[in-house]
Design an enzyme around this catalytic site. Structure first.
Site, short mmCIF file in Angstrom:
data_model
loop_
_atom_site.label_atom_id
_atom_site.label_comp_id
_atom_site.label_asym_id
_atom_site.label_seq_id
_atom_site.Cartn_x
_atom_site.Cartn_y
_atom_site.Cartn_z
CE LYS A 45 -1.36 1.88 3.48
NZ LYS A 45 -0.71 3.24 4.48
N GLY A 120 -4.48 7.70 5.50
CA GLY A 120 -3.54 8.70 6.01
C GLY A 120 -2.75 9.31 4.54
CD GLU A 345 3.83 -0.22 8.26
OE1 GLU A 345 4.04 -0.66 7.25
OE2 GLU A 345 3.78 1.17 8.29
#
EC number: 2.5.1.19
Length: 456
Positions: A45, A120, A345
Site C-alpha cells: 500500500k 492517511g 505499523e
C-alpha cells in the site's frame, strides 16, 4: 498455488457499513495443528500510493505492475482522478488484480471534493497535488479521519503560500484553493505526529517552482523508513533529492520522469501470517520477498528472532519457523524489550505475539500510533485485557505480561491492524469474535481467504 483475484468491494462515500442484517462478527479460527504454509501477498500500500501520486505528476504515462487493489488505493485513484488524472486497467502480471496505466492530466483542475476515507496517505499526500491544480478542492473523510492529526500538512502548505481554509481545526474537513502553481522554497514543520507530513510535501516538491527545503522542528520523527521510501521513489523518477543533515530534506525543481514500476508485495501485511507461525507452531513462508527494500515490514526478518523464531531466506522466499515447544506445554516464545519507533505499523501484531510469550515484553517509541486509524495503544490494552490479558499503557509504549486468555468479542475499531491482531489471538484462544474483519479491506481485501489458506 491458486490465488483468488481481487474484485472491487463497494464502499459508500465515508466507508460506513450499509444497512444490512446485524453483523454477527467473524469467529477467528483456531489452529488445529502446526502450520506448514507458503503464501504470496498483494502489493505494498505504501509503495502503491506513493507511485500513484508521482505518476499523476509525471511528464508522461506510467504503468504500475502488480499494484495493490484495496480501499486505500482505490481512494487514492479516485482522488487523483477527481483532479484530472486518467487511469486504464491493463492485463494482470500478478495474481491479485490488474496492472494500472496512469496518464497525467494536461492541466490539474480543482473545483472538486476528495473523500479520504480513513487513508492517511490520501489526506496527507493529495493536498499538495491539489495546490498545483486550478480551483478549490475540499477534503473530508470517515468520522475517524477527522480525528487524525493534519496540522503538519496544513501549516506546511500555508508556509509555502498555499491558501487553505480549515476553520482553524487543524484537521479534516478543509479546502485547498489551488492556483495552478506553488512557489516552494524553505519551510519548517513539526512532523512528530506523522512522517506522512514530510512525505506528502516531498512527493509534489519537484513540481514547486523553487522546489523544497524542508526542515523538521520536532523532538522526534517516527517511522523514518517511510521517508526513506519516499526519497527512493523520487530518485527512481530522476528527481534530485538530498538530506544535508538529519531532519532536513531538499528537493530540486524539475520534471518527474514517467516510469514503469513493479510494486513489491506488502511486507507489513506479511506480519500477521509470519507471527502466526510462532503462535500456532510450524512454519509460514512468504514468496516474493525482495532482496532490498525500504518497506518497514522488512524489519520482521530481524524482529521475530528476538521472540525465538528461526528465520531463513532462500531466494525470494522468507520462512519463519516457530521455536521448539517447552516441556510444560509452552510455545517457547520469548518476551522482548523493543524500541519500535521505526515500525509502528507492526506493533499490534507483535503485541499479540508478546501476549503468548514466556515472559513480559515492553515496546517503546510508539506514542505516535495513538494517532493512527484509531488510538492503537488504548485499543490494544482494552481488547487484550478484555480477554483476560495484562497489558499496561506507558507514556510512549506498552508493557505486556502474558496471562491466560479466554474467548470473547474483539473490537477492530475500523482498523485493519487491530482486526488482524484479533485473528492472531484467535489462533490459540477459542471463541474470539472480531466485530469488523471487513476493515482489512483497507490494505488487504483477501485477508480472510489467505488466513484460511494458511490454516488449510
Amino acid at each position: 498455488m491458486q490465488i483468488q483475484k481481487y474484485s472491487e468491494p463497494e464502499f459508500d462515500p465515508y466507508g460506513d457499513r450499509r444497512e444490512t442484517e446485524p453483523d454477527p462478527g467473524w469467529l477467528a479460527p483456531v489452529a488445529a495443528q502446526p502450520l506448514d504454509s507458503v503464501l504470496a501477498l498483494p502489493g505494498s500500500k505504501s509503495l502503491t500510493n506513493r507511485e500513484l501520486v508521482l505518476a499523476a505528476l509525471a511528464d508522461g504515462p506510467s504503468t504500475l505492475h502488480a499494484p495493490l487493489w484495496s480501499r486505500d488505493s482505490e481512494l487514492m485513484i479516485d482522488a487523483l482522478r477527481a483532479l484530472g488524472t486518467s487511469f486504464e486497467r491493463m492485463p494482470a502480471t500478478g495474481g491479485f488484480g490488474d496492472d494500472l496505466r496512469v496518464i497525467p492530466a494536461d492541466e490539474l483542475l480543482g473545483s472538486t471534493t476528495v473523500e479520504c476515507g480513513l487513508a492517511g496517505t490520501v489526506m496527507r499526500f493529495v493536498p499538495p497535488v491539489a495546490a498545483l491544480a486550478l480551483g478549490p478542492t475540499t477534503f473530508d473523510g470517515d468520522e475517524g479521519a477527522r480525528r487524525r492529526p493534519m496540522g503538519g500538512s496544513i501549516e506546511g502548505l500555508r508556509a509555502l503560500g498555499v491558501d487553505l481554509d480549515d476553520d482553524r481545526r487543524g484537521a479534516l474537513p478543509f479546502t485547498v484553493h489551488g492556483t495552478g502553481r506553488v512557489e516552494g522554497g524553505a519551510v519548517e514543520l513539526d512532523a512528530s505526529a506523522s512522517s506522512q507530513f514530510v512525505s506528502g510535501l516531498l512527493l509534489s516538491a519537484a513540481r514547486f517552482e523553487r522546489g523544497l527545503d524542508l526542515r523538521h522542528t520536532g523532538e522526534r520523527l517516527p517511522s523514518l523508513p517511510h521517508i526513506e521510501m519516499t526519497i527512493e521513489t523520487l530518485r527512481q523518477r530522476g528527481i534530485e533529492v538530498s538530506s544535508p543533515e538529519p531532519g532536513r530534506w531538499v528537493v530540486e525543481p524539475g520534471p518527474i520522469r514517467a516510469v514503469d514500476v513493479a510494486i513489491e508485495p506488502d511486507l507489513s501485511n506479511a506480519a500477521p501470517f509470519l507471527v502466526a507461525a510462532l503462535v500456532a507452531g510450524g512454519s509460514v513462508s512468504i514468496v516474493g520477498w525482495p532482496d532490498t527494500t525500504t518497506q518497514v515490514g522488512a524489519q520482521l526478518e530481524h524482529l521475530l528472532p528476538r521472540f525465538g523464531a528461526r528465520v531463513e531466506r532462500v531466494g525470494d522466499r522468507l520462512t519463519v519457523q516457530a521455536p521448539e515447544r517447552t516441556g510444560d506445554g509452552g510455545r517457547g516464545i520469548r518476551g522482548a524489550d523493543l524500541d519500535l519507533s521505526e515500525a509502528g505499523e507492526l506493533v499490534p501484531n507483535l503485541v499479540a505475539l508478546a501476549a503468548f510469550a514466556d515472559g513480559p515484553s515492553t515496546f517503546t517509541g510508539i506514542g505516535h500510533i495513538r494517532h493512527h486509524e484509531t488510538d492503537r495503544l488504548a485499543a490494544l490494552v482494552a481488547e487484550l485485557n478484555g480477554l483476560g490479558g495484562d497489558v499496561r499503557e506507558l507514556d510512549d509504549g506498552l508493557h505486556i505480561v502474558p496471562a491466560p486468555l479466554h474467548g470473547g468479542p474483539w473490537r477492530a475499531y475500523a482498523d485493519h491492524r487491530m482486526a488482524t491482531t484479533g485473528a492472531i489471538v484467535g489462533l490459540a484462544v477459542d471463541g474470539v469474535i472480531v466485530d469488523d474483519i471487513g476493515s482489512t479491506s483497507k490494505t488487504l481485501p483477501q485477508f480472510t481467504a489467505l488466513w484460511e489458506q494458511m490454516l488449510a
